[in-house]
Scaffold this motif. Structure first.
Motif, PDB file in Angstrom:
ATOM      1  N   ILE A  94       1.224  -1.383   0.327  1.00  0.00           N
ATOM      2  CA  ILE A  94       0.043   0.028   0.009  1.00  0.00           C
ATOM      3  C   ILE A  94       0.412   1.494  -0.135  1.00  0.00           C
ATOM      4  N   CYS A  95       0.920   2.172  -1.395  1.00  0.00           N
ATOM      5  CA  CYS A  95       1.723   3.286  -1.195  1.00  0.00           C
ATOM      6  C   CYS A  95       1.630   3.732   0.012  1.00  0.00           C
ATOM      7  N   THR A  96       2.630   4.563  -0.063  1.00  0.00           N
ATOM      8  CA  THR A  96       2.559   5.797   2.126  1.00  0.00           C
ATOM      9  C   THR A  96       2.286   7.203   1.655  1.00  0.00           C
ATOM     10  N   HIS A  97       2.080   7.448   0.294  1.00  0.00           N
ATOM     11  CA  HIS A  97       1.576   8.163  -0.139  1.00  0.00           C
ATOM     12  C   HIS A  97       0.399   8.905   0.336  1.00  0.00           C
ATOM     13  N   LEU A  98      -0.700   8.035  -1.240  1.00  0.00           N
ATOM     14  CA  LEU A  98      -1.942   8.622  -0.813  1.00  0.00           C
ATOM     15  C   LEU A  98      -3.020   6.493  -0.892  1.00  0.00           C
ATOM     16  N   GLY A  99      -2.077   5.829  -0.300  1.00  0.00           N
ATOM     17  CA  GLY A  99      -2.452   4.766  -0.424  1.00  0.00           C
ATOM     18  C   GLY A  99      -3.650   3.155  -1.499  1.00  0.00           C
ATOM     19  N   CYS A 100      -3.122   3.626  -2.021  1.00  0.00           N
ATOM     20  CA  CYS A 100      -2.246   3.112  -3.183  1.00  0.00           C
ATOM     21  C   CYS A 100      -2.104   2.127  -3.855  1.00  0.00           C
ATOM     22  N   VAL A 101      -2.823   0.534  -4.124  1.00  0.00           N
ATOM     23  CA  VAL A 101      -1.905  -0.563  -4.412  1.00  0.00           C
ATOM     24  C   VAL A 101      -0.444  -0.670  -5.283  1.00  0.00           C
ATOM     25  N   GLU A 110       6.387  -0.400  -8.376  1.00  0.00           N
ATOM     26  CA  GLU A 110       6.075   1.224  -9.454  1.00  0.00           C
ATOM     27  C   GLU A 110       4.418   1.615  -8.567  1.00  0.00           C
ATOM     28  N   CYS A 111       4.001   2.393  -8.334  1.00  0.00           N
ATOM     29  CA  CYS A 111       2.712   3.812  -7.937  1.00  0.00           C
ATOM     30  C   CYS A 111       2.068   3.801  -9.080  1.00  0.00           C
ATOM     31  N   PRO A 112       1.036   3.006  -9.286  1.00  0.00           N
ATOM     32  CA  PRO A 112      -0.050   3.115 -11.016  1.00  0.00           C
ATOM     33  C   PRO A 112      -0.841   4.443 -10.609  1.00  0.00           C
ATOM     34  N   CYS A 113      -0.860   5.548  -9.004  1.00  0.00           N
ATOM     35  CA  CYS A 113      -1.422   6.296  -9.176  1.00  0.00           C
ATOM     36  C   CYS A 113      -0.741   7.691  -9.193  1.00  0.00           C
ATOM     37  N   HIS A 114       0.359   7.931  -8.530  1.00  0.00           N
ATOM     38  CA  HIS A 114       0.991   9.581  -9.108  1.00  0.00           C
ATOM     39  C   HIS A 114       2.867   8.785  -9.343  1.00  0.00           C
ATOM     40  N   GLY A 115       2.887   7.866  -9.807  1.00  0.00           N
ATOM     41  CA  GLY A 115       3.946   7.454 -10.207  1.00  0.00           C
ATOM     42  C   GLY A 115       5.655   7.410  -8.605  1.00  0.00           C
ATOM     43  N   SER A 116       4.673   6.888  -7.804  1.00  0.00           N
ATOM     44  CA  SER A 116       6.355   6.750  -7.080  1.00  0.00           C
ATOM     45  C   SER A 116       6.590   5.715  -7.139  1.00  0.00           C
ATOM     46  N   ARG A 117       8.076   5.276  -7.157  1.00  0.00           N
ATOM     47  CA  ARG A 117       8.880   3.704  -7.111  1.00  0.00           C
ATOM     48  C   ARG A 117       9.036   3.527  -5.637  1.00  0.00           C
ATOM     49  N   GLY A 127       9.586   9.845  -5.436  1.00  0.00           N
ATOM     50  CA  GLY A 127       8.985   9.847  -5.020  1.00  0.00           C
ATOM     51  C   GLY A 127       7.045  10.173  -6.095  1.00  0.00           C
ATOM     52  N   PRO A 128       6.756  11.038  -5.021  1.00  0.00           N
ATOM     53  CA  PRO A 128       6.279  11.945  -3.769  1.00  0.00           C
ATOM     54  C   PRO A 128       5.811  10.900  -2.958  1.00  0.00           C
ATOM     55  N   ALA A 129       5.809   9.943  -2.508  1.00  0.00           N
ATOM     56  CA  ALA A 129       6.216   8.707  -1.859  1.00  0.00           C
ATOM     57  C   ALA A 129       6.526   9.454   0.128  1.00  0.00           C
TER      58      ALA A 129
END
Ligand code: FES
Length: 161
Positions: A94-101, A110-117, A127-129
């Motif tokens: 669970i992404c530490t930015h806004l909670g996407c998987v 890689e986060c599909p929501c805002h691109g954190s890796r 970032g932005p995580a």
């Protein structure tokens, strides 16, 4: 003006219901219906509206073909479980930015929501995580691995299985 008399009534015909009685009967039925619905509503009140959440602990069986350092995401869980030479460990996906998987990639996640890796150990590589993916508690009991999604573990904690 004269009112024409209707056809002659038989003694066997039912008495016509006066309008006042009809309205009174409708009011009684409306009241009874409202009370019945209210009673059903009250009977539902004592029940819990929210069911307890499922356990955060679950057993996991790693596939035999799982390569060292390759993530295994158990179906229906938001955890990646790894096995390497030092043992087994689990990381929340669970992404530490806004909670996407986050999705596993060749380099990590890689986060599909805002691109954190994230690297395979959960560390943020882009970032932005704001924080690394948390490690989760893993225990081995009787040859079974148990992952606790609700309990964080110190990064680097691995269990021999
Ligand atoms: S929720 Fe993952 S980067 Fe925003």
């Amino acid at each position: 003006m004269t009112v024409k008399p209707g056809p002659p009534r038989s003694r066997l015909d039912p008495e016509p219901m006066p309008r006042r009685d009809l309205l009174g009967l409708a009011a009684v039925w409306t009241t009874v219906s409202a009370l019945v619905f209210a009673l059903f509503g009250m009977l539902r009140l004592p029940k819990a509206a929210v069911l307890p959440s499922p356990s955060k602990k679950f057993r996991v069986a790693l596939p035999d073909a799982l390569a060292p350092g390759e993530p295994y995401v158990p179906p229906g869980r938001q955890v990646a479980v790894f096995r390497d030479a030092q043992g087994v460990y689990a990381i929340s996906i669970i992404c530490t930015h806004l909670g996407c998987v986050v999705k596993p990639t060749a380099e990590g996640f890689e986060c599909p929501c805002h691109g954190s890796r994230f690297a395979r150990d959960g560390a943020v590589t882009k970032g932005p995580a704001p924080r690394a993916l948390p490690w989760l508690q893993v225990s081995a009991a009787g040859g079974r691995l148990i992952v606790d999604e609700g309990t964080a573990a110190k990064p680097g904690t691995k269990v021999q299985a």
